[in-house]
Write an enzyme that holds these catalytic residues in place. Structure first.
Site, short mmCIF file in Angstrom:
data_model
loop_
_atom_site.label_atom_id
_atom_site.label_comp_id
_atom_site.label_asym_id
_atom_site.label_seq_id
_atom_site.Cartn_x
_atom_site.Cartn_y
_atom_site.Cartn_z
N CYS A 56 -39.35 11.74 2.37
CA CYS A 56 -40.18 10.61 2.75
C CYS A 56 -39.82 10.06 4.11
O CYS A 56 -40.29 9.02 4.51
CB CYS A 56 -40.12 9.52 1.68
N SER B 178 -35.29 12.13 -3.00
CA SER B 178 -36.25 12.07 -1.90
C SER B 178 -35.44 11.97 -0.62
O SER B 178 -34.64 11.05 -0.45
CB SER B 178 -37.17 10.87 -2.07
N HIS C 37 -57.93 17.54 36.21
CA HIS C 37 -56.56 17.36 35.73
C HIS C 37 -56.49 16.33 34.60
O HIS C 37 -55.94 16.58 33.52
CB HIS C 37 -55.67 16.92 36.90
N ARG D 83 -39.23 2.26 -3.59
CA ARG D 83 -37.85 2.14 -3.14
C ARG D 83 -37.42 0.69 -3.27
O ARG D 83 -38.08 -0.22 -2.76
CB ARG D 83 -37.73 2.58 -1.68
N MET E 86 -47.98 24.16 38.64
CA MET E 86 -47.41 25.16 39.52
C MET E 86 -48.27 25.30 40.77
O MET E 86 -49.47 25.06 40.74
CB MET E 86 -47.37 26.51 38.79
N ARG F 287 -50.36 33.21 42.89
CA ARG F 287 -50.48 32.14 41.88
C ARG F 287 -49.34 32.25 40.87
O ARG F 287 -48.94 33.35 40.50
CB ARG F 287 -51.80 32.25 41.13
N LYS G 288 -51.59 34.09 32.57
CA LYS G 288 -52.59 34.49 33.53
C LYS G 288 -52.49 35.99 33.82
O LYS G 288 -53.50 36.72 33.74
CB LYS G 288 -52.42 33.68 34.81
N ARG H 104 -58.26 32.67 29.33
CA ARG H 104 -57.14 32.28 28.46
C ARG H 104 -57.74 31.55 27.26
O ARG H 104 -58.89 31.08 27.33
CB ARG H 104 -56.15 31.37 29.20
N GLU I 11 -29.98 10.28 1.93
CA GLU I 11 -30.07 9.91 3.35
C GLU I 11 -28.70 9.67 3.95
O GLU I 11 -28.56 9.40 5.13
CB GLU I 11 -30.95 8.66 3.52
N TYR J 144 -42.58 18.24 -2.64
CA TYR J 144 -43.62 17.56 -1.86
C TYR J 144 -43.03 16.95 -0.59
O TYR J 144 -41.82 16.76 -0.48
CB TYR J 144 -44.31 16.47 -2.69
N ARG K 259 -42.22 1.05 0.35
CA ARG K 259 -41.14 0.16 0.76
C ARG K 259 -41.44 -1.24 0.25
O ARG K 259 -42.55 -1.74 0.45
CB ARG K 259 -41.03 0.10 2.28
N GLY L 100 -51.94 22.51 36.58
CA GLY L 100 -51.62 21.70 37.75
C GLY L 100 -50.15 21.59 38.07
O GLY L 100 -49.76 20.96 39.04
N GLY M 160 -34.34 11.04 2.85
CA GLY M 160 -34.62 10.06 3.88
C GLY M 160 -34.10 10.65 5.18
O GLY M 160 -32.98 10.41 5.58
N THR M 161 -34.94 11.46 5.80
CA THR M 161 -34.43 12.23 6.94
C THR M 161 -34.24 11.38 8.20
O THR M 161 -33.57 11.81 9.12
CB THR M 161 -35.36 13.43 7.25
N ASN M 162 -34.82 10.17 8.24
CA ASN M 162 -34.53 9.32 9.40
C ASN M 162 -33.05 8.95 9.41
O ASN M 162 -32.34 9.19 10.38
CB ASN M 162 -35.35 8.03 9.34
N ASP M 163 -32.60 8.36 8.32
CA ASP M 163 -31.20 7.97 8.26
C ASP M 163 -30.29 9.19 8.25
O ASP M 163 -29.22 9.17 8.85
CB ASP M 163 -30.93 7.10 7.02
#
Lengths: 902, 902
Positions: free
Chosen positions: A861, A794, A484, A646, A133, A122, A52, A366, A775, A881, A590, A131, A796-799
């Site tokens: 993946c 590949s 809001h 897989r 602040m 302000r 602001k 803004r 993974e 990829y 899967r 909303g 396996g970024t979750n595990d």
């Protein structure tokens, strides 16, 4: 105007020579002035002046009609907290000096009993937090200066109305007195004067109200309302600082993943009034339609009102176009300003303005929040208008917002038959269905219990944030497009219908009445955020149709990007959809989902219950044709593109029923004693199944499962080839931790491929790449060895995230919220890849893998494959990829382009 | 002797010019000859010739009386398997040529009907595997040559006895005919001849027996017993190759973690006979006492017997010292050979010999297996005798074997009162107590069911390996110090009493009878492996007393080593014991055990059940004095040495009861509804507790727990200081994954330390290092950042291994055995650190940590801290210390010295 000659500095904002010698302990300038006489800041200084403040300075420099004022920097707020909530030395004096500058420019005097200077205070952080602040208006009014205001305006009622508003706001925001306490007094007064509306109360009543408010103030604070305007001001400034760390502000930052800010700036600005009569007014507008992106001046205004009245959603405002009737010259002036701002910022703006006795003042500009569709349309249009380049357009679209375009909407057919009970404002597009929840708390609770709910409120406030976040959609009965509810919902891409005035909502009784009909928490409604319609029951949805501009953006993205985008898909239908979204193959198919369908699960369970290899093989033989058929369908849907399959990953117990009733059913179905099933379930039970007997460990102990799956893949491939369908399978072995694991299973896989080809009399060479998931941390650490026997990796970024952090995704909620709140983690590492830890493993594996085998194909993946910031990282480390869910494919294409352009 | 002039080559054994031009396809020499005329191999070639073959060559070169022969290399065995179990080209011819060399040297002819050459065929891998491999004796006997043997020896009965033994052994070992089949025929014959012992059967019966055996052979193999001695030979060679991969051989290698061998060599050697009359005999002996290490010629012999009779434990042999009466000149010759061998090998030897008509022949020498105590004593003695240096002594002692010295023995007091029912040979020291198990299978089963058992057998055989491994101790009624049971048990350091002849063991009836009293599987006995005593019931044990030689070795170790050795101890008693063993402090003091004692667990549970901070604090206040007291005790026991205290680590649910009955008890004790407890248990339930709410995550969400623990540590420290006890606490924060986690908790810890000092009026500076476990992969990856806020790192390699591999230690048994069997993993990574994966993380964390803070102290407190091969690694990567359980401290000291000397 000094600004134009002061050399501009970048976002790092090095110290400048303070114009008044007032600096903090470290020598940094604490306050930046803006006005006709001089302007010190500019729009590049958002980190220091807040959005602001930086833009008020910029508008001021542009010669737009901005009431003068000054901005206390975010650094001062940080110093305030660093000192244990103590106002920094010198600030009070510096504020006083700047007030004197303001007095000179406005020719008014702070606290004067003749022509008093009034100011607004302000907040304004670097990132807009609607909303969140608090602000205080009319500051500077005292028992003495209120008379000055009477003199200056000749409007006694207005002056006392302004004074009572100040006492109320100051008491509420600065001193924490409950707003309701003031309201109760006002209600009693209205009764006394038989007034229905606030405006019905006469001047005399307003004076009385000021006294009554001061009494409320005294009772609740134990002191008198401050009569020193400087004391009012410095305490209001401190209150703004404090509001930075209220729980709702903290929560907003959490939900929106905002981290790394210093604090809030404070803007002190000369007051202008939109509520001094019918030649006054106030409004908010967007320079383009924030919902569709159309190039039209779009907003709302209220005559004889203060700015907060529009945003708070108490009165439903009029469309801004109607200003043409009300004040045509002001409307034209606004259109000119709209063009000036757009040309200057080369971006759609969200502005606030006030008209005081026919004179226009700009209170804010803004970059405007917009829907994903609007972002796309605006970006493409700005390119046509030659305001920005194509690369700028690509870089400007928040990739995450594309999800909104890809959300299903209600099918037109179904809608024609639907019973529409009300129509509100199309505040945030999307199609949501759910049972009614009447409080935020209820919405949270019932969503956690598995229900899908719509949050139904008269109006929403920052306290409702959690419930709004959890609900499937938001419906309000008052408030406009900039209320809001509308602003927050659009920011999240959540479906919202606002200001549906026909609805009578009673949160206490938990009912919503419309046209004499009452709905309760058990009723299901559907809301269409694109049209504002509120309908009874659940409405069938249809797939989204994508705009021409969307296609343009995708086309540009594909021209720029070097990173491939595949999809995670387990069915021909998903594969087809993803291909339509531009997927260049399947990165993760899967196979376990294929075993859960009714006709297959029995054979799967027979396999698991078998206690010897021949029985296991017999059961697997039953599964083979199903798998073969599934693969054929997927290969066909992805003909000509690679499909990475897989092999079986989850622990076997996931396929067995765990409750007694289902176990009994299974027992009778399979004609075995229920104890046999219970024993097997017990034997398969694991303390930490995440770390247990799953992934390639299953293939090591039950090689016949691998043989069946590979057989199905090869048979499906041959069947496709025979039909001239270009099947391109890739076999992926999950959860590999050592080279020998993969080498062993690769050998078995190759042998099986050979065997099947021989059995099928297929003599051409089948070139099926065999690779592995990375993974397990150890796999990343020894990727050089593993690459010797892998054609591709590949990630396996979750595990990998689970194991690198030692976090179980299923259990993390017991401590993750606390970690985010205390900023021990900046974001949930399952949402955005943790670059310094998990990312290090990814990078290491890429380097080591490619060192062994320069041609090694690298992909990812895990769910991070669809997360924008993670995709930037994957591009950087050189993956070939990313693979993500079908709906995120367009996002990935866009981010991949952004990554190239960075 | 060509050997002495042939240049010796190292263990890499490059190809040599084959003496006879017979090489395998790759040009490698397949056969090495040894004898008086020439000797081609030497003792450095164990990998190629096997231990037995290499040492036969070496003894031959030394001029010792070795019957001539030749060794087929382990490479040939490997080629055999590589070719799919096919005898390599040229081997048959090469064997025949070497037989001709043997014929020349012995002046006998293979298959001759006048003076036939007979040979033995024995296996021999690079590592000795007692009883695992098969051998065939008397090979070369046929219907024709048996007459030659009659002629040559003039002993018809002997000749036919030799022939029937060959048919039996060949049928059994080569053709897989059950030995029992032959035994049954022999039993029938003995009945016919009214013979009690084998030796009672007359010559005529022996001829008959040969015919009967040939018939058994024919029936079970479908062919005649081969009359071509070369065919016998080549088939026996192949049988030896095959025996390399029998399940029991594979299992032995698994248990003993033997990997990386090519295969077995085959030794073909001219027969000498210990069973040709009373001037013949056979024996096995150690050049020093393998149990105590005393320098005495120690062994056993049998008159008129074949070698296998001693080892098999069928007849109980006489002590070797009695040879002095029987054949004094042979005994003296043996003593001379003992000295020659010890001086040559500079190591205690295990020898086999045969006396044929008063002439001594050496059949084997090898480094003798010994107990840990013996290893220590022998090493120290060899240094005194100036045969080896101190560094050689240190390097030679297998550190793992020291455990045996540190095992408790029965207390002398308790033993005086014990009822000794029998006394056998003290075959392998130690003190074992258990119920009786009569088969190996039973021993395995009952041990897995949680019982402690003694395996009680007449004699053991390789089939019993599993049961021997699982049982607490082994007791046999026949067999000597060199019987299968004794040798295997000593190798493992397992308590064994052998040849307790008073015992009558009936495995079928599952009884053991002695002196008219019968014991069954429910009876408890105790065996003392140091004295051979068998006692009724459980006997109290006492701590071991350590020998002077042990102290010497420890002293030498401490002089050489640079790596510190600490201990993992949670009680003052453990701390004291470890200190006696030489621990230089505590590397891991787990605090959670302190909460489980009866008087504490209630307060702990109150804390967990509290749903608000004040209640939690109240419960913690109750725990504080206990913790304070525990710490004071530990600091006192370790006065002057560092004590690293790990703050609470396990998930809270571990402290709550999980079964309904205990939950009800707790509910009534705490006066809350049982549902409240069940709800809390349910709320705390986690899918993967290993990856859940534990470690420092608890301290983040419940900081009051950390505050209580740190308070207890500081109060205990101050209490000690006030008593002039030099307490040196170090505070360790577990499961840290990010810098911010540690920074946040470090700050709270420091603040608490300050607060307590202030409250206690303690004004001296308390310097308490604050560090962290490195047990999360991410911590290792970001160790540079974490080191900024850590005074030390201690590697938690248990969790690090779990997370790096994605293996849950609790669940790994579903697939680990298969992984070891298929050599996907060479060893259990929880036993020995996986250097290439987990070790990489350790190394990385060391480097990164020290880069940030060169003074960073580095240690390891996972169980690998007591594992010899892991300790070598920890030394290599530059840790300051390892920490292990008290009993492993001496091992760690020794290995640390070995590491320095490597």
């Amino acid at each position: 105007m000094t600004t134009m000659t002061t050399p501009r500095t970048g976002p790092n904002e090095p110290d400048r020579t303070p114009h008044d010698g007032k600096s903090d302990a470290a020598g940094s300038k604490m306050i930046y002035y803006f006005g006709k006489s001089q302007t010190e800041g500019d729009s590049s200084q958002k980190q220091l002046l807040g959005g602001k403040g930086a833009n008020l300075a910029e508008m001021s420099s542009l010669g737009l009609p901005v009431p003068p004022g000054f901005t206390i920097t975010t650094q001062v707020c940080a110093s305030y907290y660093a000192a244990g909530k103590k106002v920094p030395d010198g600030l009070t004096e510096s504020v006083a000096e700047h007030i004197r500058l303001l007095e000179q420019e406005t020719d008014k005097t702070f606290g004067s009993n003749e022509n008093p200077l009034l100011v607004s205070v302000r907040s304004g952080a670097a990132v807009s937090m609607p909303g969140m602040m608090n602000s205080v208006l009319n500051l500077g009014l005292t028992d003495q200066s209120v008379d000055g205001l009477v003199q200056a305006t000749g409007n006694e009622r207005f002056a006392y109305d302004a004074y009572r508003r100040l006492i109320n706001m100051f008491g509420d925001v600065v001193m924490g007195t409950d707003h309701e306490q003031f309201e109760a007094v006002f209600d009693r007064l209205k009764t006394k004067y038989k007034a229905v509306l606030d405006t019905d109360v006469p001047t005399e009543g307003m004076r009385e109200l000021c006294d009554a408010y001061k009494e409320v103030y005294r009772q609740h604070t134990g002191e008198d309302f401050p009569q020193d305007p400087y004391q009012q001001l410095i305490r209001a400034v401190e209150a703004v600082f404090k509001s930075w760390n209220t729980s709702r502000a903290v929560r907003y930052r959490e939900i929106n993943q905002i981290a790394g800010l210093k604090g809030t700036a404070v803007n002190v600005q000369a007051m202008v009034f939109g509520n001094m009569g019918d030649d006054c007014g106030t409004g908010v507008a967007f320079t383009r339609n924030p919902s569709t992106g159309e190039n039209e001046f779009y907003g709302e205004f209220l005559v004889n009102a203060q700015g907060e009245d529009v945003v708070a959603g108490i009165r439903t405002p009029r469309p801004v176009i109607e200003m043409r009737q009300w004040k045509p010259e002001i409307y034209d002036q606004l259109l000119t300003i709209k063009d000036t701002l757009e040309r200057h910022y080369r971006e759609m703006q969200d502005i606030e303005f006030t008209v005081e006795h026919g004179e226009l003042f700009m209170l804010q500009t803004r970059t405007g929040k917009r829907t994903g569709a609007a972002a796309v349309t605006i970006a493409v249009d700005l390119v046509s208008e030659e305001l920005i380049t194509r690369t700028q357009a690509i870089q400007r679209i928040p990739a995450e917002d594309l999800t909104q375009l890809l959300l299903p909407s209600f099918s037109e057919d179904a809608k024609r038959k639907a019973q529409v009970i009300a129509t509100g404002l199309p505040a945030s597009p999307g199609a949501a269905t759910g049972k009614l929840a009447f409080t935020a708390r209820e919405a949270v609770q019932r969503t956690h219990d598995g229900e899908q709910v719509l949050l139904v409120r008269k109006t929403t406030s920052p306290e409702d944030i959690d419930g709004m976040n959890e609900a499937a959609g938001i419906l309000t009965s008052t408030g406009g497009m900039t209320s809001h509810a509308a602003v927050v919902a659009r920011g999240w891409g959540k479906c919202c219908v606002a200001g549906a005035g026909e609805l009578h909502i009673d949160a206490n009784k938990r009912t919503m009445t419309v046209d004499g009909k009452t709905f309760t928490h058990t009723d299901v409604l559907s809301i269409d955020g694109a049209t504002g319609e509120v309908m009874v029951g659940e409405i069938e949805r249809s797939e989204p149709t994508l705009s021409r501009e969307f296609e343009t953006v995708m086309q540009w993205s594909d021209e720029f990007r070097t990173l491939g985008v595949r999809t995670n898909a387990d069915t021909p239908a998903d594969a087809k959809r993803a291909r339509e979204f531009g997927a260049q193959g399947i990165g993760l198919c899967r196979t376990e989902h294929m075993f859960f369908e009714a006709d297959r699960i029995t054979a799967m369970r027979e396999m698991i219950l078998a206690d010897n290899e021949p029985d296991r093989k017999r059961a697997l033989d039953k599964l083979l044709p199903y798998q073969q058929h599934d693969f054929e369908g997927i290969f066909t849907a992805m003909a000509g593109l690679p499909v990475t399959i897989r092999l079986l990953d989850p622990p076997l117990h996931e396929f067995l029923p765990h409750d007694e009733k289902s176990q009994e059913e299974l027992a009778s179905e399979m004609n075995v004693p229920v104890q046999a099933i219970q024993q097997r379930v017990a034997a398969l039970h694991e303390m930490n199944p995440m770390l247990g007997h799953r992934g390639c460990r299953l293939a090591v102990t039950y090689p016949e499962i691998l043989v069946m799956q590979v057989t199905a893949i090869v048979e499906a491939t041959i069947a496709c080839k025979n039909k001239k369908v270009d099947a391109q399978p890739e076999i992926m072995i999950p959860l590999v931790g050592t080279r020998t694991e993969l080498a062993t299973l690769r050998e078995l896989t190759e042998r099986t491929i050979e065997d099947v080809c021989k059995a099928k009399g297929y003599t051409d060479k089948l070139d099926i790449p065999i690779g592995t998931m990375i993974e397990i941390p150890r796999a990343a650490l020894t990727a050089d060895e593993i690459a010797e026997v892998a054609d591709f990796f590949s990630f396996g970024t979750n595990d990998l995230t689970q194991l690198a952090f030692g976090f179980s995704r299923d259990d993390i909620n017991t401590f993750l919220p606390e970690y985010l709140k205390r900023e021990i983690l900046e974001v949930d590492p399952f949402q955005s890849l943790d670059e310094s830890g998990v990312g290090q493993l990814v990078e290491m594996a890429c380097e080591k893998g490619r060192k062994t085998k320069p041609t090694l194909k690298l992909g990812i993946c895990g769910e991070h494959g669809g997360d924008p910031s993670s995709i930037l990282f994957f591009h950087k480390v050189g993956l070939d990829y990313v693979s993500c869910s079908p709906f995120r494919v367009p996002i990935a294409r866009l981010v991949a382009a952004q990554a190239t352009l960075q």
